[in-house]
Enzyme design. Structure first.
Site, PDB file in Angstrom:
ATOM      1  N   CYS A   1      11.164  -9.347  -6.612  1.00 16.38           N
ATOM      2  CA  CYS A   1      10.626  -8.537  -5.524  1.00 16.38           C
ATOM      3  C   CYS A   1       9.296  -9.088  -5.001  1.00 16.38           C
ATOM      4  O   CYS A   1       8.624  -8.449  -4.203  1.00 16.38           O
ATOM      5  CB  CYS A   1      10.443  -7.083  -5.951  1.00 16.38           C
ATOM      6  SG  CYS A   1       9.331  -6.867  -7.352  1.00 16.38           S
TER       7      CYS A   1
ATOM      8  N   ARG B   1       6.779   0.570  -3.115  1.00 20.86           N
ATOM      9  CA  ARG B   1       5.381   0.664  -3.548  1.00 20.86           C
ATOM     10  C   ARG B   1       4.890   2.080  -3.257  1.00 20.86           C
ATOM     11  O   ARG B   1       4.862   2.496  -2.092  1.00 20.86           O
ATOM     12  CB  ARG B   1       4.516  -0.339  -2.794  1.00 20.86           C
ATOM     13  CG  ARG B   1       4.945  -1.800  -2.909  1.00 20.86           C
ATOM     14  CD  ARG B   1       3.970  -2.683  -2.134  1.00 20.86           C
ATOM     15  NE  ARG B   1       4.322  -4.091  -2.183  1.00 20.86           N
ATOM     16  CZ  ARG B   1       4.976  -4.746  -1.222  1.00 20.86           C
ATOM     17  NH1 ARG B   1       5.363  -4.073  -0.130  1.00 20.86           N
ATOM     18  NH2 ARG B   1       5.248  -6.021  -1.331  1.00 20.86           N
TER      19      ARG B   1
ATOM     20  N   GLU C   1       5.545  -9.550 -14.791  1.00 18.43           N
ATOM     21  CA  GLU C   1       4.453 -10.106 -13.996  1.00 18.43           C
ATOM     22  C   GLU C   1       3.444 -10.879 -14.831  1.00 18.43           C
ATOM     23  O   GLU C   1       2.496 -11.440 -14.297  1.00 18.43           O
ATOM     24  CB  GLU C   1       3.723  -8.977 -13.255  1.00 18.43           C
ATOM     25  CG  GLU C   1       4.595  -8.196 -12.295  1.00 18.43           C
ATOM     26  CD  GLU C   1       3.863  -7.008 -11.718  1.00 18.43           C
ATOM     27  OE1 GLU C   1       3.435  -7.077 -10.554  1.00 18.43           O
ATOM     28  OE2 GLU C   1       3.716  -5.996 -12.433  1.00 18.43           O
TER      29      GLU C   1
ATOM     30  N   HIS D   1      -4.179 -10.564   2.802  1.00 14.98           N
ATOM     31  CA  HIS D   1      -3.788  -9.567   3.800  1.00 14.98           C
ATOM     32  C   HIS D   1      -3.061 -10.226   4.965  1.00 14.98           C
ATOM     33  O   HIS D   1      -2.064  -9.698   5.472  1.00 14.98           O
ATOM     34  CB  HIS D   1      -5.028  -8.835   4.315  1.00 14.98           C
ATOM     35  CG  HIS D   1      -5.529  -7.810   3.354  1.00 14.98           C
ATOM     36  ND1 HIS D   1      -6.658  -7.080   3.568  1.00 14.98           N
ATOM     37  CD2 HIS D   1      -5.038  -7.394   2.154  1.00 14.98           C
ATOM     38  CE1 HIS D   1      -6.855  -6.255   2.553  1.00 14.98           C
ATOM     39  NE2 HIS D   1      -5.895  -6.429   1.687  1.00 14.98           N
TER      40      HIS D   1
ATOM     41  N   ARG E   1       8.650   1.761  -7.861  1.00 12.16           N
ATOM     42  CA  ARG E   1       7.629   1.282  -8.797  1.00 12.16           C
ATOM     43  C   ARG E   1       6.576   2.370  -8.975  1.00 12.16           C
ATOM     44  O   ARG E   1       6.036   2.880  -7.992  1.00 12.16           O
ATOM     45  CB  ARG E   1       6.964   0.005  -8.269  1.00 12.16           C
ATOM     46  CG  ARG E   1       5.929  -0.572  -9.245  1.00 12.16           C
ATOM     47  CD  ARG E   1       5.287  -1.828  -8.689  1.00 12.16           C
ATOM     48  NE  ARG E   1       4.428  -1.540  -7.546  1.00 12.16           N
ATOM     49  CZ  ARG E   1       3.840  -2.476  -6.789  1.00 12.16           C
ATOM     50  NH1 ARG E   1       4.062  -3.751  -7.043  1.00 12.16           N
ATOM     51  NH2 ARG E   1       3.067  -2.134  -5.781  1.00 12.16           N
TER      52      ARG E   1
ATOM     53  N   ARG F   1      -4.859 -15.033  -7.021  1.00 14.61           N
ATOM     54  CA  ARG F   1      -3.959 -15.162  -5.868  1.00 14.61           C
ATOM     55  C   ARG F   1      -4.640 -14.866  -4.545  1.00 14.61           C
ATOM     56  O   ARG F   1      -4.061 -15.096  -3.487  1.00 14.61           O
ATOM     57  CB  ARG F   1      -2.729 -14.275  -6.026  1.00 14.61           C
ATOM     58  CG  ARG F   1      -2.987 -12.777  -6.080  1.00 14.61           C
ATOM     59  CD  ARG F   1      -1.680 -12.052  -6.343  1.00 14.61           C
ATOM     60  NE  ARG F   1      -1.849 -10.600  -6.392  1.00 14.61           N
ATOM     61  CZ  ARG F   1      -1.018  -9.756  -5.818  1.00 14.61           C
ATOM     62  NH1 ARG F   1       0.013 -10.197  -5.151  1.00 14.61           N
ATOM     63  NH2 ARG F   1      -1.211  -8.466  -5.923  1.00 14.61           N
TER      64      ARG F   1
ATOM     65  N   ASN G   1       4.337 -12.781  -7.290  1.00 11.55           N
ATOM     66  CA  ASN G   1       2.943 -12.916  -6.843  1.00 11.55           C
ATOM     67  C   ASN G   1       1.983 -12.901  -8.032  1.00 11.55           C
ATOM     68  O   ASN G   1       1.156 -13.798  -8.199  1.00 11.55           O
ATOM     69  CB  ASN G   1       2.570 -11.787  -5.877  1.00 11.55           C
ATOM     70  CG  ASN G   1       3.447 -11.749  -4.650  1.00 11.55           C
ATOM     71  OD1 ASN G   1       4.188 -12.678  -4.388  1.00 11.55           O
ATOM     72  ND2 ASN G   1       3.365 -10.672  -3.897  1.00 11.55           N
ATOM     73  N   ASP G   2       2.093 -11.845  -8.849  1.00  9.13           N
ATOM     74  CA  ASP G   2       1.208 -11.754 -10.012  1.00  9.13           C
ATOM     75  C   ASP G   2       1.594 -12.746 -11.089  1.00  9.13           C
ATOM     76  O   ASP G   2       0.723 -13.323 -11.754  1.00  9.13           O
ATOM     77  CB  ASP G   2       1.223 -10.332 -10.579  1.00  9.13           C
ATOM     78  CG  ASP G   2       0.175  -9.445  -9.908  1.00  9.13           C
ATOM     79  OD1 ASP G   2      -0.914  -9.954  -9.604  1.00  9.13           O
ATOM     80  OD2 ASP G   2       0.456  -8.254  -9.684  1.00  9.13           O
TER      81      ASP G   2
END
Length: 823
Positions: free
Chosen positions: A737, A541, A666, A442, A577, A700, A689-690
């Site tokens: 992205c 998102r 991903e 976060h 998405r 992660r 990220n994933d």
């Protein structure tokens, strides 16, 4: 500050003892003068030298004189009569030489008065006596006579060596400027003064011992908070961070932090004074019991406090965006029915105070979440933030948060709750460093959305005093405490507008186009992206409209939300998405059973398998919103692992008459089947990220594994290369992205690998655009090659800087082209 004079027959002995004492000083040291040896360099003492030392050591608070033996005492007595200024208050101390010097220096550095310094020095042997089992009575061992309203807390010693000389000095130093009487005791010892280092050492507190801290006075709460913070941090001895060393050595680099090293999570290089987030509220007293007649009113107060906190958080989430989305989820926690039922039951059945009941109920829930895995543990800090806010409301205390010190600062915290982040002023907060978290925590997401440089996984931050100068590089993870003059000059900050616009469409200096797009989650994010000059949206998102609902949003509700975002980008691309639910974004109306490892469970497109109507309604809403706006709408599915899933999504989207369809890459499985997947869709977008967490089998959200999720990992870059090479052969666009796209230097690598669009937090657009415009596409391709061939993220960065020519520029140009938002 009281001065210290050391009188000895041997200069070498005196200097060694003083050097030892100074190693224990946390902050400014008192004036120390040594009068040792004779004028002809023989062993002995000289009264004239002692008198001169007394004058030199005095700054108005008086001087203590510590002597070794024999003639040193006689010389000191004579020296007092030789001092020309009779107004200098002098105390000759009959202390053990080494222990006395240590105690006098530390106590004086803590701001103690002359008589207190002299007394503590005289009693310096008591700690050693206590360790040897030889009982003596110290004036610092008095039973606490604090008032009945004293603030009390308990904390467990977690550093291996307990309260020895250095932790004792840290405690004394932490309390130096506070108006408070503080006593500390263990389960087996009587209370001692926390301002006496020797008394603290005499406690014999070892690892796993619980100490009791009591404080009275105007600054009692702050005093207790500071001591508790030191104890919980292991006095800086858990990870190699030495709070004393940082003050003495003039620099603490990332190498001084151990297991794990800090990692940059939001680019930018800044220098500024440290500001620590205030410690959490103190644990409520578990011994208090309410009479039966008072419990109903207490239950009502608890419910009202929880509702007030939820309302406040929800109100602050109304602005939307990344922080708003997280605040909305946090606000729901405050009125969680099970939490409230647990807490009220503890009041009603056991007579606990409402604040104690909240403390225990949330503690139980937090522990169950923590043991469920690193991904779920991400929410623990949010739970504790809710706990502290409810307790603060119950006791009439100002809710926790970041106080504005009136000047720019670098924020230090164990972790940053969304509610804390919502109040940050990006013109004040130069940078953020946290002990927990990683690139996708976060804190990292919030910092990037606000354009604030940030470092995560930097243990020992709570031991760094407010006001300490900190150099932070959110691109490299470098964190230097008290940087040297040279480091300060090299890391000078530059003010840049908080919402700088992208100057021109993304391209290299020789005209190779790379579309620079924005990641958004709401209409307010879309407005910010538009203001920052985004060429379009590379990742919309859509989860915000689904979070914290007991039933899914209707098609009409979704259409309204999508239209607001689409309207900002008439004639430009908006990549939507579809719902990425599951994992850390659980939706109550899905009715999924808890999973042992949600990151590997039913999430992303897999949700459509059990809820096909949910996907159909969303695709319908996207089509209807697109039909009434002028944006060019692309749609893609998250968390695709097989060709069959790709084909299924493409058929569903085409059945709704959506024209441009893609999927996210991903998972390693999708990357390995990229040729077949590209045959089914019009484009792909890489979610770094994933993809990183699945490539490295490293959650992660796990701080200890943050380094494995570094987007500069060569193995990750090689997997991206597999995807871009296949896309080039298919003549289909491929975007990135993930958060990797916001790193200006890494943008060169991605462009060189063949990525055709980069989607990022809007505030990063201008700097990424400038960096691309400074190089040719051939330089980008060379950067990609050396990065993929490197053996570590650090070597990859270094090699790319070299081939891009950034290590040859002058200081001004380097600052301009290094990661964004040097301020």
């Amino acid at each position: 500050m009281v001065g210290v004079v050391v009188v000895s027959h041997s200069p070498r002995l005196a200097h060694a003892a003083v050097e030892l004492a100074l190693q224990m000083v946390h902050g400014p040291a008192p004036r120390i003068e040594i009068a040792a040896g004779t004028s002809d360099d023989r062993l002995g003492t000289d009264a004239v030298r002692v008198a001169q030392a007394i004058v030199a050591a005095d700054d108005g608070a008086g001087v203590v004189v510590i002597m070794d033996l024999g003639s040193a005492v006689l010389s000191a007595e004579l020296a007092v009569d030789l001092v020309p200024d009779p107004g200098i208050k002098t105390r000759l101390v009959s202390a053990a030489f080494v222990e006395g010097i240590f105690t006098a220096v530390v106590t004086a550095a803590g701001g103690a008065a002359l008589d207190d310094v002299a007394r503590d020095a005289e009693e310096a042997l008591y700690a050693k006596s206590a360790q040897l089992g030889q009982t003596q009575t110290s004036t610092a061992d008095a039973v606490s006579d604090l008032s009945a309203g004293a603030i009390v807390a308990e904390a467990m010693i977690i550093n291996q060596d307990g309260i020895h000389a250095r932790p004792a000095a840290l405690i004394v130093g932490a309390l130096a400027s506070l108006d408070a009487q503080v006593m500390i005791a263990t389960e087996t010892s009587r209370p001692v003064s926390a301002r006496s280092p020797t008394a603290l050492m005499s406690l014999g507190a070892q690892a796993h011992d619980v100490i009791r801290i009591e404080a009275d006075g105007a600054a009692a709460s702050t005093a207790v908070d500071r001591v508790v913070a030191l104890v919980r941090n292991g006095f800086g001895e858990l990870t190699g961070v030495d709070p004393l060393k940082t003050q003495q050595s003039g620099g603490l680099s990332s190498q001084d932090f151990q297991s794990p090293d800090p990692i940059g999570v939001s680019p930018g290089r800044v220098i500024g004074p440290a500001l620590r987030i205030p410690d959490p509220v103190l644990e409520p007293d578990p011994r208090i019991r309410l009479p039966e007649a008072d419990r109903l009113e207490a239950v009502e107060r608890l419910g009202k406090a929880a509702a007030d906190v939820a309302s406040q958080l929800q109100d602050r989430s109304s602005a939307g965006g990344t922080v708003g989305e997280l605040l909305q989820a946090t606000g729901v926690m405050a009125t969680d029915p099970e939490l409230i039922a647990d807490a009220t039951g503890r009041v009603r059945d056991r007579g606990l105070t409402p604040e104690r009941a909240v403390w225990e109920a949330i503690g139980v829930t937090a522990e169950s979440i923590r043991t469920a895995g690193a991904r779920q543990a991400l929410r623990v800090s949010d739970l504790y933030d809710v706990r502290d806010r409810i307790i603060s409301s119950l006791i009439g205390r100002v809710a926790p948060g970041v106080a504005d010190p009136g000047h720019p600062y670098v924020l230090l915290a164990v972790d940053l709750a969304p509610a804390d982040a919502a109040g940050l002023d990006a013109t004040r907060c130069l940078g953020i460093a946290t002990e927990e978290g990683g690139p996708t925590s976060h804190t990292a997401i919030i910092a990037r959305s606000l354009g604030i440089p940030a470092v995560a996984g930097a243990h020992g931050l709570t031991a760094i005093p407010d006001g300490t100068l900190v150099l932070l590089d959110g691109g490299t993870g470098e964190l230097i405490i008290e940087p040297s003059v040279d480091q300060h000059a090299a890391g000078g900050t530059v003010q840049t507008p908080p919402r700088e616009r992208l100057a021109r469409p993304g391209s290299t200096t020789d005209g190779h186009r790379v579309a620079l797009l924005a990641n958004i989650g709401s209409s307010s994010d879309a407005a910010l992206a538009h203001d920052c000059g985004a060429e379009g949206v590379g990742l919309y998102r859509t989860e915000l409209g689904f979070l914290d609902r007991t039933d899914p949003p209707s098609v009409a509700e979704q259409v309204t939300a999508y239209r607001k975002a689409f309207a900002r980008f008439a004639g430009r691309r908006v990549v939507v998405r579809t719902l990425d639910a599951g994992s850390d974004k659980a939706l109550p109306f899905l009715g999924h059973s808890p999973e042992a490892n949600p990151a590997l469970g039913v999430r992303g497109y897999r949700v459509a398998g059990s809820h096909p109507q949910l996907l159909h309604d969303q695709l319908t809403a996207i089509r209807e919103a697109a039909a009434t706006e002028l944006a060019e709408i692309w749609v893609m599915a998250p968390m695709i692992s097989t060709v069959a899933e790709t084909r299924s999504f493409a058929q569903a989207a085409r059945g709704i008459s959506l024209p441009i369809i893609g999927v996210m890459i991903e998972t390693p499985a999708a990357a390995l089947q990229i040729e077949l997947i590209l045959a089914e869709v019009d484009f792909v977008s890489i979610g770094t990220n994933d993809l990183a967490q699945y490539v490295f089998a490293a959650d992660r959200h796990s701080a200890p594994l943050a380094a494995l999720n570094d987007p500069w990992q060569p193995a990750l870059l090689r997997m991206i290369e597999m995807v871009t090479s296949a896309a080039a052969r298919s003549n289909k666009p491929v975007g990135v992205c993930g958060e990797a796209a916001a790193d200006p230097l890494l943008a060169l690598v991605l462009a060189g690998l063949g990525v055709s669009s980069l989607s990022m937090t809007p505030r990063a657009l201008a700097e990424v655009g400038r960096t691309l415009a400074a190089v040719t596409i051939e330089q980008c391709r060379l950067a990609a090659r050396v990065a993929c061939d490197a053996d570590s993220p650090a070597h990859a960065r270094e090699a790319v800087r070299h081939v891009a020519g950034f290590d040859k520029l002058g200081p001004t140009d380097v600052r301009r082209l290094s990661p964004p938002y040097e301020r």
